[in-house]
Motif scaffolding. Sequence first.
Motif, PDB file in Angstrom:
ATOM      1  N   TRP A  18      22.659  23.277  40.959  1.00 33.34           N
ATOM      2  CA  TRP A  18      23.252  23.045  42.279  1.00 33.34           C
ATOM      3  C   TRP A  18      24.629  23.691  42.374  1.00 33.34           C
ATOM      4  CZ3 TRP A  18      27.450  20.730  44.624  1.00 33.34           C
ATOM      5  CH2 TRP A  18      27.304  20.272  45.939  1.00 33.34           C
ATOM      6  N   LEU A  21      24.389  27.522  42.899  1.00 41.95           N
ATOM      7  CA  LEU A  21      24.023  27.844  44.276  1.00 41.95           C
ATOM      8  C   LEU A  21      25.185  27.573  45.228  1.00 41.95           C
ATOM      9  CD1 LEU A  21      20.441  26.377  44.163  1.00 41.95           C
ATOM     10  CD2 LEU A  21      20.952  28.722  44.845  1.00 41.95           C
ATOM     11  N   LYS A  22      25.820  26.429  45.065  1.00 42.15           N
ATOM     12  CA  LYS A  22      26.885  26.012  45.988  1.00 42.15           C
ATOM     13  C   LYS A  22      28.130  26.884  45.828  1.00 42.15           C
ATOM     14  CE  LYS A  22      28.115  22.690  48.977  1.00 42.15           C
ATOM     15  NZ  LYS A  22      27.336  22.363  50.189  1.00 42.15           N
ATOM     16  N   HIS A  23      28.572  27.079  44.597  1.00 40.73           N
ATOM     17  CA  HIS A  23      29.810  27.824  44.379  1.00 40.73           C
ATOM     18  C   HIS A  23      29.683  29.265  44.848  1.00 40.73           C
ATOM     19  CE1 HIS A  23      33.589  29.054  42.505  1.00 40.73           C
ATOM     20  NE2 HIS A  23      32.934  30.129  42.102  1.00 40.73           N
ATOM     21  N   PHE A  24      28.536  29.866  44.572  1.00 37.17           N
ATOM     22  CA  PHE A  24      28.362  31.277  44.917  1.00 37.17           C
ATOM     23  C   PHE A  24      27.787  31.473  46.322  1.00 37.17           C
ATOM     24  CE2 PHE A  24      28.625  31.400  40.291  1.00 37.17           C
ATOM     25  CZ  PHE A  24      29.565  32.407  40.125  1.00 37.17           C
ATOM     26  N   GLN A  25      27.759  30.391  47.071  1.00 36.96           N
ATOM     27  CA  GLN A  25      27.389  30.431  48.489  1.00 36.96           C
ATOM     28  C   GLN A  25      26.030  31.103  48.713  1.00 36.96           C
ATOM     29  OE1 GLN A  25      30.806  32.209  50.444  1.00 36.96           O
ATOM     30  NE2 GLN A  25      32.028  30.363  50.220  1.00 36.96           N
ATOM     31  N   ILE A  26      25.081  30.706  47.903  1.00 35.12           N
ATOM     32  CA  ILE A  26      23.703  31.164  48.047  1.00 35.12           C
ATOM     33  C   ILE A  26      22.980  30.135  48.907  1.00 35.12           C
ATOM     34  CG2 ILE A  26      21.561  31.705  46.836  1.00 35.12           C
ATOM     35  CD1 ILE A  26      23.327  32.416  44.377  1.00 35.12           C
ATOM     36  N   PRO A  27      22.480  30.514  50.057  1.00 35.83           N
ATOM     37  CA  PRO A  27      21.857  29.527  50.957  1.00 35.83           C
ATOM     38  C   PRO A  27      20.652  28.839  50.303  1.00 35.83           C
ATOM     39  CG  PRO A  27      22.280  31.602  52.100  1.00 35.83           C
ATOM     40  CD  PRO A  27      22.503  31.869  50.642  1.00 35.83           C
ATOM     41  N   GLU A  30      18.463  21.500  49.989  1.00 37.55           N
ATOM     42  CA  GLU A  30      18.430  20.517  48.906  1.00 37.55           C
ATOM     43  C   GLU A  30      17.431  19.406  49.204  1.00 37.55           C
ATOM     44  OE1 GLU A  30      21.294  16.818  47.791  1.00 37.55           O
ATOM     45  OE2 GLU A  30      22.295  18.759  47.940  1.00 37.55           O
ATOM     46  N   ARG A  84      27.162  38.980  43.512  1.00 37.64           N
ATOM     47  CA  ARG A  84      27.960  37.746  43.493  1.00 37.64           C
ATOM     48  C   ARG A  84      28.516  37.432  42.105  1.00 37.64           C
ATOM     49  NH1 ARG A  84      25.818  34.188  48.549  1.00 37.64           N
ATOM     50  NH2 ARG A  84      24.852  35.928  49.654  1.00 37.64           N
ATOM     51  N   ALA A 200      33.083  23.069  44.662  1.00 37.34           N
ATOM     52  CA  ALA A 200      31.677  22.670  44.526  1.00 37.34           C
ATOM     53  C   ALA A 200      31.543  21.442  43.635  1.00 37.34           C
ATOM     54  CB  ALA A 200      30.855  23.823  43.968  1.00 37.34           C
TER      55      ALA A 200
END
Length: 213
Positions: A18, A21-27, A30, A84, A200
């Motif tokens: 999680w 995904l969240k830190h690297f702003q990958i859509p 959840e 990224r 994040a």
Amino acid sequence: MDLYIGNKNYSTWSMRAWLVLKHFQIPFTEYLVPFDDFSPEQNFKQTLAKITPVGKVPVLKHEDLIIWDTLAICEYLAERFPERHLWVDDFKMRAYARAICAEMHSGFMTLRNICPMNITQDLRQLGQKYFQENQALQEEIKRIDEIWSQRSSEKGFLCGKEFSIPDAFYAPVVMRFKSYGLPVSESSQHYMQTILNVPAVQAWMREALKESF
């Protein structure tokens, strides 16, 4: 992309995927599957049985692809989104990054068994007791302290100036050390604070504190 996770208060492997995904702003979307007694007839196993043969979280679903291992999820994301920089760019440092991720992926079993992640609780008295009584735990903490203290900058992350996959892998350990008050060096205390300041990570902790299940 769909990510299936367990409780934010407890699920260390869910946290790792999680955070990446969240830190690297990958859509991604959840799906939280609350833990229960893990028996085959209960909701957790029943829900995951429709998605993955192993019945564990996290699980990443992307189109017709299912990935049910955190390290494999992170590798897939790194290959899917090379721009990224989920892994550090330097190839030698990247090899080191993979080594410490693999070490976390397969090791530190005493810490896992004795000190499960529980973000919402103050477990410092238990942590002091466990540390004093268990030499294997002491040795694992010493090794983690060594890894954290080897970073190139006091204010930096494990493999450079920026957050990368290894930091996601060790973030749940920061949660454990914080909850159980486990002793680490001053350098590692700085690293823990660096991780706790990552937006994040803060978002995960806020949501963990809201859980009532």
